[in-house]
Design a protein around this motif. Structure first.
Motif, PDB file in Angstrom:
ATOM      1  N   UNK A  12      13.023  -9.446  85.494  1.00  0.00           N
ATOM      2  CA  UNK A  12      14.355  -8.836  85.449  1.00  0.00           C
ATOM      3  C   UNK A  12      15.444  -9.903  85.490  1.00  0.00           C
ATOM      4  N   UNK A  13      15.287 -10.885  86.383  1.00  0.00           N
ATOM      5  CA  UNK A  13      16.298 -11.942  86.531  1.00  0.00           C
ATOM      6  C   UNK A  13      16.362 -12.832  85.295  1.00  0.00           C
ATOM      7  N   UNK A  14      15.214 -13.192  84.753  1.00  0.00           N
ATOM      8  CA  UNK A  14      15.187 -14.028  83.556  1.00  0.00           C
ATOM      9  C   UNK A  14      15.824 -13.309  82.370  1.00  0.00           C
ATOM     10  N   UNK A  15      15.545 -12.022  82.257  1.00  0.00           N
ATOM     11  CA  UNK A  15      16.113 -11.238  81.163  1.00  0.00           C
ATOM     12  C   UNK A  15      17.633 -11.192  81.261  1.00  0.00           C
ATOM     13  N   UNK A  16      18.136 -10.970  82.463  1.00  0.00           N
ATOM     14  CA  UNK A  16      19.581 -10.884  82.664  1.00  0.00           C
ATOM     15  C   UNK A  16      20.246 -12.241  82.432  1.00  0.00           C
ATOM     16  N   UNK A  17      19.639 -13.301  82.945  1.00  0.00           N
ATOM     17  CA  UNK A  17      20.196 -14.642  82.756  1.00  0.00           C
ATOM     18  C   UNK A  17      20.238 -15.014  81.278  1.00  0.00           C
ATOM     19  N   UNK A  18      19.190 -14.643  80.566  1.00  0.00           N
ATOM     20  CA  UNK A  18      19.114 -14.948  79.138  1.00  0.00           C
ATOM     21  C   UNK A  18      20.158 -14.142  78.367  1.00  0.00           C
ATOM     22  N   UNK A  19      20.289 -12.861  78.696  1.00  0.00           N
ATOM     23  CA  UNK A  19      21.244 -11.995  77.994  1.00  0.00           C
ATOM     24  C   UNK A  19      22.681 -12.449  78.230  1.00  0.00           C
ATOM     25  N   UNK A  20      22.977 -12.889  79.454  1.00  0.00           N
ATOM     26  CA  UNK A  20      24.338 -13.311  79.794  1.00  0.00           C
ATOM     27  C   UNK A  20      24.586 -14.784  79.485  1.00  0.00           C
ATOM     28  N   UNK A  21      23.489 -15.505  79.191  1.00  0.00           N
ATOM     29  CA  UNK A  21      23.556 -16.944  78.908  1.00  0.00           C
ATOM     30  C   UNK A  21      24.194 -17.710  80.071  1.00  0.00           C
ATOM     31  N   UNK A  22      23.690 -17.413  81.275  1.00  0.00           N
ATOM     32  CA  UNK A  22      24.129 -18.112  82.482  1.00  0.00           C
ATOM     33  C   UNK A  22      22.897 -18.666  83.199  1.00  0.00           C
ATOM     34  N   UNK A  23      23.080 -19.606  84.120  1.00  0.00           N
ATOM     35  CA  UNK A  23      21.941 -20.259  84.772  1.00  0.00           C
ATOM     36  C   UNK A  23      21.076 -19.318  85.612  1.00  0.00           C
ATOM     37  N   UNK A  24      19.817 -19.711  85.730  1.00  0.00           N
ATOM     38  CA  UNK A  24      18.835 -19.014  86.555  1.00  0.00           C
ATOM     39  C   UNK A  24      18.445 -19.927  87.709  1.00  0.00           C
TER      40      UNK A  24
ATOM     41  N   UNK B 286      14.457 -23.299  84.822  1.00  0.00           N
ATOM     42  CA  UNK B 286      14.303 -23.019  83.398  1.00  0.00           C
ATOM     43  C   UNK B 286      13.915 -21.558  83.206  1.00  0.00           C
ATOM     44  N   UNK B 287      14.073 -21.073  81.979  1.00  0.00           N
ATOM     45  CA  UNK B 287      13.733 -19.683  81.700  1.00  0.00           C
ATOM     46  C   UNK B 287      12.221 -19.438  81.637  1.00  0.00           C
ATOM     47  N   UNK B 288      11.431 -20.504  81.724  1.00  0.00           N
ATOM     48  CA  UNK B 288       9.985 -20.322  81.823  1.00  0.00           C
ATOM     49  C   UNK B 288       9.531 -20.267  83.282  1.00  0.00           C
ATOM     50  N   UNK B 289      10.475 -20.019  84.205  1.00  0.00           N
ATOM     51  CA  UNK B 289      10.171 -19.884  85.633  1.00  0.00           C
ATOM     52  C   UNK B 289       9.029 -18.903  85.845  1.00  0.00           C
ATOM     53  N   UNK B 290       8.093 -19.251  86.710  1.00  0.00           N
ATOM     54  CA  UNK B 290       6.946 -18.382  86.996  1.00  0.00           C
ATOM     55  C   UNK B 290       6.978 -17.924  88.454  1.00  0.00           C
TER      56      UNK B 290
END
Length: 358
Positions: free
Chosen positions: A108-120, A334-338
């Motif tokens: 959920x967090x990665x999806x939101x960060x990616x959609x808003x183009x803000x840091x994770x 990074x957006x590949x956070x596990x």
């Protein structure tokens, strides 16, 4: 956003971090400004769902998170009175915890960060518990944190903001886990810890129980022997046909747990020159522990910080508070956070700690 832009944003006091927490059986989303001001902190608890099983069922917890996380995200943004475009970063509990539950929050967090183009920002769950205190108190380093929850019992030396050194931990059961197992043996409802605490405070006398001090210099803990002693007392009473009062048994158990926790926390605080002792984790809500620790800290002239009950149990505001440390240091994920169910607290530490008192 560049490091310069992050620094300017922090200086102007416009830092908004939305955090997601799904490590176990609470789905929580929060919005926190500058790591200290809670604008929203919504929690959906699964206690009623897991109560029938006497404990958390991982598969059910994961499904409940899937059902709740979007609703919690919407509610947190609405309660905070902000727009998604106002957010500076998205934080999420990366671990430790139940892997299936963690995955829901991470996705959920990665999806939101990616959609808003803000840091994770991936956050360690125990760092969150420790920094829940920062939401209501000013921290002064170095400090020592006593973390007591269902899955963790640790003494953590924090020499600087976001730097963690584990100096003591449980060798078997965590304190909260021992509470729940003892409560189950006594026939008390789930979650059992609050019931044991209440009964212990009502008792006039205690059933004698052992204290596991371990080696003289050790800051580690062990509660499996104490748990076995309680079970043995229950079984022996049944065989003799005696009546073992739950309140007296609860007091004997709780006195043993609290004595060891308090003594080792005080000794560690002295040894590491701590200016403050922080209490953190779900069992920080235990009234017996809070009172005993407060009395001992007053005697030792040691500052004790304890979060309010609403910030003791799992919540996303504490995750945002810990995430702000990483934001200040420019250490983003990074957006590949596990999801990492056994994530190391020491390895998660801020690599370039921010100087000063926060």
């Amino acid at each position: 956003m560049t490091q310069t832009e992050r620094n300017e944003s922090t200086t102007t006091g416009k830092e908004l971090i939305l955090a997601v927490e799904t490590s176990c059986d609470e789905t929580s989303v929060a919005v926190v400004r500058d790591g200290t001001e809670i604008l929203a902190n919504v929690v959906s608890s699964q206690i009623d769902t897991h109560k029938r099983y006497g404990g958390v069922v991982p598969e059910i917890a994961s499904r409940k998170h899937v059902e709740s996380v979007t609703l919690m995200l919407e509610e947190a943004v609405r309660a905070a009175g902000i727009r998604l475009s106002d957010l500076s970063a998205i934080a999420v509990t990366q671990g430790p915890g139940l892997v299936g539950a963690l995955l829901v929050g991470v996705v959920a967090a990665k999806t939101l960060a990616c959609a808003l183009q803000i840091p994770l920002i991936g956050v360690h769950h125990i760092a969150g518990h420790i920094y829940a205190n920062r939401l209501v108190h000013r921290l002064d380093y170095p400090l020592v944190a006593l973390v007591v929850s269902g899955g963790h019992t640790e003494l953590v030396h924090v020499p600087a903001p976001g730097v963690f050194r584990i100096i003591g931990q449980t060798r078997d059961d965590a304190a909260g886990e021992a509470y729940d197992k003892v409560a189950r043996a006594m026939g008390l409802p789930y979650p059992g810890g609050p019931h044991v605490d209440r009964l212990a405070l009502e008792a006039d006398e205690a059933v004698p129980m052992p204290r596991a001090w371990l080696e003289p210099e050790s800051y580690d803990f062990s509660f499996s022997g104490l748990k076995s002693a309680v079970l043995a007392a229950i079984n022996q009473a049944k065989m003799r046909g005696d009546v073992l009062h739950p309140a007296s048994l609860s007091k004997g158990f709780q006195d043993s747990v609290v004595d060891v926790l308090v003594e080792k926390a005080i000794r560690a605080s002295k040894a590491y020159g701590a200016k403050q002792l922080l209490l953190a984790g779900g069992v920080a809500a235990n009234k017996g522990l809070r009172e005993a620790l407060a009395a001992r800290c007053e005697q030792e002239k040691l500052a004790l910080l304890v979060p309010p009950l609403s910030l003791c149990t799992d919540n996303a505001a504490m995750i945002a508070a810990a995430a702000f440390l990483k934001w200040e240091a420019g250490e983003l994920s990074e957006l590949d956070l596990k999801a990492e169910p056994v994530l190391s607290l020491e390895e998660w530490s801020v690599k370039q700690p921010v100087d000063g008192t926060v």
